[in-house]
Motif scaffolding. Structure first.
Motif, PDB file in Angstrom:
ATOM      1  N   ALA A 163      -2.464   5.899  31.339  1.00 18.69           N
ATOM      2  CA  ALA A 163      -1.332   6.333  32.161  1.00 18.69           C
ATOM      3  C   ALA A 163      -0.352   7.109  31.296  1.00 18.69           C
ATOM      4  O   ALA A 163       0.071   6.621  30.250  1.00 18.69           O
ATOM      5  CB  ALA A 163      -0.636   5.120  32.786  1.00 18.69           C
ATOM      6  N   PRO A 164       0.018   8.303  31.693  1.00 19.25           N
ATOM      7  CA  PRO A 164       0.945   9.101  30.880  1.00 19.25           C
ATOM      8  C   PRO A 164       2.349   8.519  30.882  1.00 19.25           C
ATOM      9  O   PRO A 164       2.767   7.872  31.840  1.00 19.25           O
ATOM     10  CB  PRO A 164       0.915  10.476  31.546  1.00 19.25           C
ATOM     11  N   ILE A 165       3.074   8.750  29.812  1.00 19.52           N
ATOM     12  CA  ILE A 165       4.489   8.396  29.784  1.00 19.52           C
ATOM     13  C   ILE A 165       5.224   9.368  30.717  1.00 19.52           C
ATOM     14  O   ILE A 165       4.840  10.532  30.840  1.00 19.52           O
ATOM     15  CB  ILE A 165       5.035   8.479  28.338  1.00 19.52           C
ATOM     16  N   GLY A 166       6.220   8.872  31.424  1.00 18.81           N
ATOM     17  CA  GLY A 166       6.916   9.720  32.380  1.00 18.81           C
ATOM     18  C   GLY A 166       8.425   9.625  32.237  1.00 18.81           C
ATOM     19  O   GLY A 166       8.950   8.688  31.635  1.00 18.81           O
ATOM     20  N   ILE A 167       9.120  10.602  32.800  1.00 18.69           N
ATOM     21  CA  ILE A 167      10.578  10.576  32.863  1.00 18.69           C
ATOM     22  C   ILE A 167      10.966  10.175  34.281  1.00 18.69           C
ATOM     23  O   ILE A 167      10.579  10.836  35.250  1.00 18.69           O
ATOM     24  CB  ILE A 167      11.191  11.954  32.540  1.00 18.69           C
ATOM     25  N   TYR A 168      11.714   9.089  34.384  1.00 15.44           N
ATOM     26  CA  TYR A 168      12.120   8.560  35.679  1.00 15.44           C
ATOM     27  C   TYR A 168      13.647   8.538  35.771  1.00 15.44           C
ATOM     28  O   TYR A 168      14.337   8.562  34.757  1.00 15.44           O
ATOM     29  CB  TYR A 168      11.582   7.138  35.868  1.00 15.44           C
ATOM     30  N   SER A 169      14.137   8.471  36.997  1.00 17.28           N
ATOM     31  CA  SER A 169      15.582   8.356  37.193  1.00 17.28           C
ATOM     32  C   SER A 169      15.882   7.683  38.523  1.00 17.28           C
ATOM     33  O   SER A 169      15.222   7.977  39.533  1.00 17.28           O
ATOM     34  CB  SER A 169      16.250   9.730  37.158  1.00 17.28           C
ATOM     35  N   VAL A 212      21.063   4.205  32.962  1.00 15.52           N
ATOM     36  CA  VAL A 212      21.020   5.504  32.289  1.00 15.52           C
ATOM     37  C   VAL A 212      20.759   6.600  33.317  1.00 15.52           C
ATOM     38  O   VAL A 212      20.389   6.333  34.460  1.00 15.52           O
ATOM     39  CB  VAL A 212      19.925   5.535  31.193  1.00 15.52           C
ATOM     40  N   ASP A 213      20.942   7.844  32.880  1.00 14.98           N
ATOM     41  CA  ASP A 213      20.650   8.964  33.779  1.00 14.98           C
ATOM     42  C   ASP A 213      19.154   9.205  33.899  1.00 14.98           C
ATOM     43  O   ASP A 213      18.636   9.437  35.001  1.00 14.98           O
ATOM     44  CB  ASP A 213      21.351  10.229  33.255  1.00 14.98           C
ATOM     45  N   TYR A 214      18.465   9.164  32.778  1.00 10.41           N
ATOM     46  CA  TYR A 214      17.026   9.378  32.749  1.00 10.41           C
ATOM     47  C   TYR A 214      16.395   8.394  31.754  1.00 10.41           C
ATOM     48  O   TYR A 214      17.043   8.010  30.774  1.00 10.41           O
ATOM     49  CB  TYR A 214      16.682  10.809  32.311  1.00 10.41           C
ATOM     50  N   GLY A 215      15.163   8.017  32.033  1.00  5.30           N
ATOM     51  CA  GLY A 215      14.482   7.121  31.107  1.00  5.30           C
ATOM     52  C   GLY A 215      13.016   7.477  30.960  1.00  5.30           C
ATOM     53  O   GLY A 215      12.340   7.823  31.948  1.00  5.30           O
ATOM     54  N   PHE A 216      12.543   7.436  29.732  1.00  2.00           N
ATOM     55  CA  PHE A 216      11.117   7.579  29.465  1.00  2.00           C
ATOM     56  C   PHE A 216      10.479   6.201  29.609  1.00  2.00           C
ATOM     57  O   PHE A 216      10.951   5.234  28.994  1.00  2.00           O
ATOM     58  CB  PHE A 216      10.882   8.097  28.044  1.00  2.00           C
ATOM     59  N   ASN A 265       3.386   9.228  40.404  1.00  2.00           N
ATOM     60  CA  ASN A 265       3.793  10.470  41.079  1.00  2.00           C
ATOM     61  C   ASN A 265       5.264  10.493  41.455  1.00  2.00           C
ATOM     62  O   ASN A 265       5.753  11.468  42.027  1.00  2.00           O
ATOM     63  CB  ASN A 265       2.917  10.732  42.309  1.00  2.00           C
ATOM     64  N   SER A 266       5.999   9.403  41.150  1.00  2.00           N
ATOM     65  CA  SER A 266       7.452   9.419  41.382  1.00  2.00           C
ATOM     66  C   SER A 266       8.223   9.860  40.140  1.00  2.00           C
ATOM     67  O   SER A 266       9.441  10.021  40.188  1.00  2.00           O
ATOM     68  CB  SER A 266       7.938   8.038  41.827  1.00  2.00           C
ATOM     69  N   ALA A 267       7.506  10.057  39.037  1.00  2.00           N
ATOM     70  CA  ALA A 267       8.154  10.530  37.812  1.00  2.00           C
ATOM     71  C   ALA A 267       8.631  11.968  38.004  1.00  2.00           C
ATOM     72  O   ALA A 267       7.999  12.765  38.705  1.00  2.00           O
ATOM     73  CB  ALA A 267       7.190  10.450  36.640  1.00  2.00           C
ATOM     74  N   LEU A 268       9.748  12.306  37.366  1.00  2.00           N
ATOM     75  CA  LEU A 268      10.254  13.675  37.438  1.00  2.00           C
ATOM     76  C   LEU A 268       9.427  14.611  36.568  1.00  2.00           C
ATOM     77  O   LEU A 268       9.415  15.822  36.792  1.00  2.00           O
ATOM     78  CB  LEU A 268      11.727  13.699  37.000  1.00  2.00           C
TER      79      LEU A 268
END
Length: 270
Positions: free
Chosen positions: A111-117, A194-198, A212-215
């Motif tokens: 699973a890839p690391i993603g940026i979420y918010s 936080v505003d964004y998180g990895f 698929n909800s990752a930015l």
């Protein structure tokens, strides 16, 4: 004299039997204690690998961990026989730092690391002084730093080694981002603060986040594909061969395609 000889002969035969049993223990090994971080990598074993190994006569016990430290320590100590949770860059650094003899067996769907918010709907909403949480272990921190450069939020110094990148390698930070390093397992919880998180893929899914909800999602290079590891001394033992073949089986591929959509497949599944 005859009784004494009989006792000595019995003792010798018993000793040989014990040594033979000890030597034959591993080829006849029929129980595998398999460690994994809770979530998709444990589930890959549970639904795709364990059934294949059970058909070969093994009893498989899955031991779940909640961090990235204990699985390798447990493996080195013999508390488990194999683990699945890390990529080769992490395995090599951890093994070198702790002086452990651990080796890669086979890559697994990753699973890839993603940026979420929880506060923003797009990366373009980033503002000056935004807070960004990242994993604090060196190899996954490097992944996050690399992605920050790929999306244009920072630039790195020329010649930076992407596998070892850290905050010290950041040359410019035009948005004046505040980078907050946390243990990887804590990153999903940080999204409220936080505003964004990895977030690493396994912890994202375990927390109910969808890939698929990752930015944005990482394009995983080969050296960040997750893998199965064992003690180096066990690398050529029959049970390790059977683990490798279970992951490379058609049965596991079918499970991976059905249950782990969005994961990056290893080369043997392409």
């Amino acid at each position: 004299m005859k009784i004494g000889k009989g006792i000595r002969l019995f003792a010798a035969v018993l000793a040989i039997g014990v040594m033979q049993a000890a030597g034959a223990a591993d080829p006849d090994k029929k129980e595998i204690r398999f460690g994994a971080t809770a979530g998709p990598y444990a589930d890959q074993i549970r639904y795709g690998v364990k059934p294949v190994l059970e058909k070969r006569g093994y009893k498989v016990t899955i031991v779940e961990f909640s961090d990235y430290v204990q699985p390798n320590l447990a493996l080195a100590d013999g508390a488990i026989d194999a683990n699945a949770f890390q990529h080769v860059a992490y395995l090599k650094k951890f093994s070198a730092d702790r002086k452990l003899q651990l080796s890669e067996v086979v890559q697994v769907p990753t699973a890839p690391i993603g940026i979420y918010s929880n506060k923003h709907k797009a990366l373009t909403e980033v503002k000056a002084g935004a807070t960004v949480s990242l994993p604090n272990d060196p190899s996954n921190l490097a992944r996050a730093i690399t992605i920050l450069q790929q999306i244009g939020w920072v630039t790195l110094k020329p010649g930076t080694d992407m596998i070892r990148a850290s905050e010290r390698d950041i040359e410019s930070n035009p948005h004046k981002l505040r980078l907050i390093q946390l243990e990887a397992a804590q990153l999903p919880r940080s999204l409220d603060d936080v505003d964004y998180g990895f977030v690493n893929g396994n912890f994202a899914l375990a927390a109910g986040l969808k890939l698929n909800s990752a930015l944005a999602l990482e394009k995983i290079p080969d050296y960040y594909m997750n893998l199965v590891a064992v003690k180096t001394a066990d690398l050529n033992k029959p049970f390790v061969k059977d683990i490798r073949e279970a992951y490379q089986s058609a049965e596991f591929k079918a499970v991976a395609q059905q249950r782990f959509a969005g994961f990056v497949p290893p080369a043997y599944q392409k």
